[in-house]
Design a protein around this motif. Structure first.
Motif, short mmCIF file in Angstrom:
data_model
loop_
_atom_site.label_atom_id
_atom_site.label_comp_id
_atom_site.label_asym_id
_atom_site.label_seq_id
_atom_site.Cartn_x
_atom_site.Cartn_y
_atom_site.Cartn_z
N ARG A 175 0.86 -1.18 0.00
CA ARG A 175 0.00 0.00 0.00
C ARG A 175 0.90 1.23 0.00
N GLN A 176 0.48 2.25 -0.76
CA GLN A 176 1.22 3.51 -0.77
C GLN A 176 0.25 4.67 -0.65
N ASP A 177 0.40 5.47 0.40
CA ASP A 177 -0.37 6.69 0.54
C ASP A 177 0.30 7.79 -0.27
N LYS A 228 3.95 9.17 0.01
CA LYS A 228 4.57 8.38 1.09
C LYS A 228 5.24 7.15 0.53
N ASP A 253 -10.32 5.42 5.18
CA ASP A 253 -8.90 5.19 5.51
C ASP A 253 -8.21 4.21 4.55
N SER A 283 -8.30 4.53 1.39
CA SER A 283 -7.91 5.28 0.19
C SER A 283 -6.39 5.33 0.09
N ALA A 284 -5.86 4.82 -1.01
CA ALA A 284 -4.41 4.72 -1.22
C ALA A 284 -4.20 4.08 -2.58
N THR A 285 -2.93 3.92 -2.96
CA THR A 285 -2.61 3.13 -4.15
C THR A 285 -2.10 1.77 -3.71
N TYR A 286 -2.60 0.73 -4.32
CA TYR A 286 -2.23 -0.63 -3.99
C TYR A 286 -1.43 -1.24 -5.14
N ARG A 321 -5.25 2.81 -7.92
CA ARG A 321 -5.51 3.93 -7.02
C ARG A 321 -6.95 3.83 -6.54
N GLN A 330 -10.00 5.19 -4.23
CA GLN A 330 -10.57 6.36 -3.55
C GLN A 330 -11.90 5.94 -2.96
#
Lengths: 118, 112
Positions: free
Chosen positions: B36-38, B41, B82, B84-87, B107, B109
């Motif tokens: 996972r990437q926020d 980050k 919470d 929401s991020a790129t996987y 991504r 959302q």
């Protein structure tokens, strides 16, 4: 402690500058990696160090020069970069070389250095 | 050349809904990783799947691996903001080195 640290967090440099990125881990990991990540893209592997020796170089231009002075530290020396080299540079480590293939390792990533080349 | 593709590339979903992200890869591999990437980050390891039929669950996320189909899924149950991020999924390169090839990323959302 499962932390990989990277400094600096942000770096702006001109095309004629020389700078270095630093990565550190104190987990006793013996495999360390450099990745480059452009916006909205997956990370791309640049280099792998196994037991402090360079084991993989993904045909990275010589303006990027990695160094592994000891088992905890990984550097990436930058010289004469181009604007297209601007990206997030991520460092990662895993327990043992070969651990991703034959063991149960996973990679731990640092927070990255956001590099801008003017 | 090993290719790892994810779909969808972008997913906008309402809180409380379920959805699945798919990861297809082009060569034989018996292990797969999910990260996972926020935004802005680093990457956080979510799951390591080490064999055919492996299933792992953490909270609202469940990952599975079918090595025969060269397919992994990441199932989201009752999504919350919470998440929401790129996987990214990632596969070890077929040359048996410590080289991870990352998928294209999804991504996610989640909106109210």
């Amino acid at each position: 402690d499962t932390e990989v640290t990277q400094t600096p967090k942000h770096l702006v440099m001109g095309m004629t500058n020389k700078k270095s990125l630093k990565c550190e881990q104190h987990m006793g990991h013996r495999a360390m990696y450099w990745y480059k990540q452009k916006a909205k893209k997956p990370p791309e592997l640049m280099f792998v160090y196994s037991y402090e020796k360079l084991s993989i170089n993904e045909s990275v231009p010589s303006r990027f020069s990695p160094e592994c002075p000891n088992s905890s530290l990984l550097n990436l020396h930058l010289h004469a970069l181009q604007p297209e080299d601007s990206a997030l540079y991520l460092c990662a480590s895993s327990q043992l070389p070969g651990g991703l293939v034959y063991g149960t390792d996973t990679q731990y990533f640092g927070p990255g250095t956001r590099l801008t080349v003017l | 050349e090993l290719k790892v593709e994810q779909n969808p590339l972008f997913l906008s979903m309402q809180e409380g809904k379920n959805y699945t992200i798919y990861c297809n890869y082009s060569t034989t591999s018996d292990r797969l990783y999910w990260y996972r990437q926020d935004p802005g980050k680093s990457l956080e390891s979510l799951f390591v799947l080490l064999s055919n039929g492996a299933v792992k669950q953490e909270g609202r996320l469940m990952a599975s691996l079918d090595t025969k189909a060269r397919l992994s899924t990441l199932h989201i149950t009752a999504a919350v903001h919470d998440l929401s991020a790129t996987y990214f999924c990632a596969v070890v390169a077929y040359d048996n080195t410590d080289k991870l090839i990352f998928g294209t990323g999804t991504r996610l959302q989640v909106f109210p």
